[in-house]
Design a protein around this motif. Sequence first.
Motif, PDB file in Angstrom:
ATOM      1  N   PRO A  33      69.878 -63.483   9.515  1.00 59.88           N
ATOM      2  CA  PRO A  33      70.988 -62.559   9.287  1.00 59.88           C
ATOM      3  C   PRO A  33      70.876 -61.288  10.132  1.00 59.88           C
ATOM      4  CG  PRO A  33      70.214 -63.444   7.208  1.00 59.88           C
ATOM      5  CD  PRO A  33      69.235 -63.903   8.253  1.00 59.88           C
ATOM      6  N   VAL A  34      69.640 -60.808  10.345  1.00 58.14           N
ATOM      7  CA  VAL A  34      69.439 -59.592  11.135  1.00 58.14           C
ATOM      8  C   VAL A  34      69.874 -59.827  12.580  1.00 58.14           C
ATOM      9  CG1 VAL A  34      67.735 -57.985  12.059  1.00 58.14           C
ATOM     10  CG2 VAL A  34      67.573 -58.737   9.689  1.00 58.14           C
ATOM     11  N   PHE A  35      69.465 -60.970  13.158  1.00 52.44           N
ATOM     12  CA  PHE A  35      69.859 -61.274  14.533  1.00 52.44           C
ATOM     13  C   PHE A  35      71.379 -61.444  14.613  1.00 52.44           C
ATOM     14  CE2 PHE A  35      70.903 -64.198  17.965  1.00 52.44           C
ATOM     15  CZ  PHE A  35      70.221 -63.642  19.038  1.00 52.44           C
ATOM     16  N   ALA A  36      71.945 -62.162  13.669  1.00 52.84           N
ATOM     17  CA  ALA A  36      73.384 -62.407  13.683  1.00 52.84           C
ATOM     18  C   ALA A  36      74.176 -61.103  13.573  1.00 52.84           C
ATOM     19  CB  ALA A  36      73.769 -63.341  12.537  1.00 52.84           C
ATOM     20  N   SER A  37      73.667 -60.167  12.780  1.00 52.64           N
ATOM     21  CA  SER A  37      74.375 -58.903  12.584  1.00 52.64           C
ATOM     22  C   SER A  37      74.341 -58.020  13.824  1.00 52.64           C
ATOM     23  CB  SER A  37      73.769 -58.143  11.396  1.00 52.64           C
ATOM     24  OG  SER A  37      72.454 -57.725  11.703  1.00 52.64           O
ATOM     25  N   SER A  38      73.494 -58.353  14.794  1.00 57.39           N
ATOM     26  CA  SER A  38      73.423 -57.552  16.015  1.00 57.39           C
ATOM     27  C   SER A  38      74.700 -57.680  16.836  1.00 57.39           C
ATOM     28  CB  SER A  38      72.209 -57.948  16.851  1.00 57.39           C
ATOM     29  OG  SER A  38      72.250 -59.310  17.208  1.00 57.39           O
ATOM     30  N   VAL A  39      75.596 -58.601  16.456  1.00 60.05           N
ATOM     31  CA  VAL A  39      76.909 -58.681  17.096  1.00 60.05           C
ATOM     32  C   VAL A  39      77.654 -57.359  16.917  1.00 60.05           C
ATOM     33  CG1 VAL A  39      78.111 -59.597  15.056  1.00 60.05           C
ATOM     34  CG2 VAL A  39      78.968 -60.131  17.336  1.00 60.05           C
ATOM     35  N   THR A  40      77.307 -56.613  15.867  1.00 60.32           N
ATOM     36  CA  THR A  40      77.923 -55.320  15.588  1.00 60.32           C
ATOM     37  C   THR A  40      77.710 -54.337  16.728  1.00 60.32           C
ATOM     38  OG1 THR A  40      77.408 -55.681  13.259  1.00 60.32           O
ATOM     39  CG2 THR A  40      78.074 -53.474  13.870  1.00 60.32           C
ATOM     40  N   TYR A  41      76.591 -54.462  17.438  1.00 60.77           N
ATOM     41  CA  TYR A  41      76.283 -53.534  18.514  1.00 60.77           C
ATOM     42  C   TYR A  41      77.064 -53.836  19.790  1.00 60.77           C
ATOM     43  CZ  TYR A  41      72.167 -53.353  15.457  1.00 60.77           C
ATOM     44  OH  TYR A  41      71.335 -53.293  14.380  1.00 60.77           O
ATOM     45  N   ILE A  42      77.430 -55.095  19.991  1.00 63.45           N
ATOM     46  CA  ILE A  42      78.051 -55.513  21.248  1.00 63.45           C
ATOM     47  C   ILE A  42      79.570 -55.489  21.173  1.00 63.45           C
ATOM     48  CG2 ILE A  42      78.013 -57.289  23.047  1.00 63.45           C
ATOM     49  CD1 ILE A  42      75.453 -58.375  21.788  1.00 63.45           C
ATOM     50  N   MET A  43      80.119 -55.756  19.988  1.00 63.04           N
ATOM     51  CA  MET A  43      81.570 -55.770  19.809  1.00 63.04           C
ATOM     52  C   MET A  43      82.277 -54.528  20.334  1.00 63.04           C
ATOM     53  SD  MET A  43      81.953 -57.390  15.997  1.00 63.04           S
ATOM     54  CE  MET A  43      83.441 -56.416  15.739  1.00 63.04           C
ATOM     55  N   PRO A  44      81.809 -53.302  19.984  1.00 63.27           N
ATOM     56  CA  PRO A  44      82.512 -52.108  20.459  1.00 63.27           C
ATOM     57  C   PRO A  44      82.526 -51.981  21.981  1.00 63.27           C
ATOM     58  CG  PRO A  44      81.041 -51.565  18.648  1.00 63.27           C
ATOM     59  CD  PRO A  44      80.710 -52.966  19.072  1.00 63.27           C
ATOM     60  N   ILE A  45      81.480 -52.488  22.634  1.00 68.34           N
ATOM     61  CA  ILE A  45      81.435 -52.425  24.097  1.00 68.34           C
ATOM     62  C   ILE A  45      82.570 -53.248  24.685  1.00 68.34           C
ATOM     63  CG2 ILE A  45      80.058 -52.964  26.142  1.00 68.34           C
ATOM     64  CD1 ILE A  45      77.551 -52.582  24.408  1.00 68.34           C
ATOM     65  N   VAL A  46      82.750 -54.460  24.149  1.00 74.50           N
ATOM     66  CA  VAL A  46      83.836 -55.329  24.607  1.00 74.50           C
ATOM     67  C   VAL A  46      85.185 -54.679  24.333  1.00 74.50           C
ATOM     68  CG1 VAL A  46      84.939 -57.587  24.323  1.00 74.50           C
ATOM     69  CG2 VAL A  46      82.440 -57.397  24.242  1.00 74.50           C
ATOM     70  N   ALA A  47      85.340 -54.132  23.136  1.00 71.75           N
ATOM     71  CA  ALA A  47      86.607 -53.501  22.749  1.00 71.75           C
ATOM     72  C   ALA A  47      86.900 -52.267  23.607  1.00 71.75           C
ATOM     73  CB  ALA A  47      86.567 -53.114  21.271  1.00 71.75           C
ATOM     74  N   LEU A  48      85.855 -51.496  23.930  1.00 70.58           N
ATOM     75  CA  LEU A  48      86.023 -50.316  24.781  1.00 70.58           C
ATOM     76  C   LEU A  48      86.511 -50.710  26.173  1.00 70.58           C
ATOM     77  CD1 LEU A  48      82.924 -48.105  23.867  1.00 70.58           C
ATOM     78  CD2 LEU A  48      85.330 -47.492  23.618  1.00 70.58           C
ATOM     79  N   GLY A  98      94.518 -48.638  29.397  1.00 68.32           N
ATOM     80  CA  GLY A  98      94.972 -47.262  29.578  1.00 68.32           C
ATOM     81  C   GLY A  98      94.584 -46.292  28.483  1.00 68.32           C
ATOM     82  N   GLU A  99      93.732 -46.699  27.568  1.00 69.33           N
ATOM     83  CA  GLU A  99      93.293 -45.790  26.510  1.00 69.33           C
ATOM     84  C   GLU A  99      92.274 -44.785  27.063  1.00 69.33           C
ATOM     85  OE1 GLU A  99      91.887 -48.056  23.211  1.00 69.33           O
ATOM     86  OE2 GLU A  99      93.780 -49.132  22.931  1.00 69.33           O
ATOM     87  N   THR A 100      92.309 -43.566  26.545  1.00 67.72           N
ATOM     88  CA  THR A 100      91.397 -42.513  26.995  1.00 67.72           C
ATOM     89  C   THR A 100      90.149 -42.499  26.123  1.00 67.72           C
ATOM     90  OG1 THR A 100      93.301 -41.185  27.663  1.00 67.72           O
ATOM     91  CG2 THR A 100      91.187 -40.056  27.486  1.00 67.72           C
ATOM     92  N   PHE A 101      89.007 -42.339  26.792  1.00 63.25           N
ATOM     93  CA  PHE A 101      87.742 -42.299  26.059  1.00 63.25           C
ATOM     94  C   PHE A 101      86.817 -41.303  26.750  1.00 63.25           C
ATOM     95  CE2 PHE A 101      83.792 -43.961  24.185  1.00 63.25           C
ATOM     96  CZ  PHE A 101      84.219 -44.166  22.879  1.00 63.25           C
ATOM     97  N   THR A 102      86.436 -40.239  26.026  1.00 68.05           N
ATOM     98  CA  THR A 102      85.657 -39.155  26.617  1.00 68.05           C
ATOM     99  C   THR A 102      84.157 -39.364  26.435  1.00 68.05           C
ATOM    100  OG1 THR A 102      85.607 -37.821  24.598  1.00 68.05           O
ATOM    101  CG2 THR A 102      87.542 -37.586  26.028  1.00 68.05           C
TER     102      THR A 102
END
Length: 300
Positions: free
Chosen positions: A244-259, A266-270
Amino acid sequence: MKHIQVKWLYLFILSIIWGSSFILIKKSLLGLTPYQLGSLRTVITAIFLLLVGYKKLKQINKKQWKWIALSGFIGSFIPAYLFAIAETEIDSSVTSILNSLVPLNTILLGFAVFRISSTRRQVLGVIVGFIGTAILILKGSELNPEQNYLYAGFVILSTVMYGLNVNIIKRHLQDVKPLAIASGNYIIIVIPALIILFLSDFFNTETFQNPHFKMSLVYVTILSFFGTALAKVLFNKLIQMSTPVFASSVTYIMPIVALIWGVLDGETFTPLQGFATIIILIGVYLSHQKSSNTIILGKQ
């Protein structure tokens, strides 16, 4: 070695799928209202899941159906609408980062509701995570005054529901197969979703005349099949082949893809928002680490 490579492949695929879900919601909203989007996402996902998991429903006994129903509403039904409503006002990239609060809320609810013990490191992770959240929201409202960042509350409420859902499944549905849980969830919530879809004027002629309508249907179908139905199966498989710990590490990578998707759209990110993101992810990381210094916040 091959087994190790496969689990990393699953992790990468899940990160791409879930990280892309937020931009798909944004694009779906071009031709659909939040209530139409939430309803269609539920109905289409139900069709996919019930086609492959209908026979699994017999694994659920009568006493478990109340927990299946509760899990369905707080883990799938309500969040589908809340995320859609939130993205009418805030960027998809910010939404994805706020979604990373799920593990932190899981720990908080595990203590508050289910009396599950936590460690000092986990408590620190929760505090750090919420500091990052505050910075992200405050800076976002300053950077985008035309956006109503109070809508971030819908995302945060969804993460609370997700956290509660995880604890419910762990406590009351531990012996039920994941596909049976998912299929049971959707066979219950598909009826109210259809009612809301009907009341949302989806079948009105004006809806079909929207120039973005056809592409929005394509986006929500992709979101339902990949981002919900398929992702549930892949995630459960990843837990089985790793931890479960390894599987939950998807949480760290998802925002990078979304960003990446958000910036391309065209979204702004400072830099300060990037710093807040790092703080949130550090909090999530700390909350998943074991420590010998355990604070007994509840019964073992």
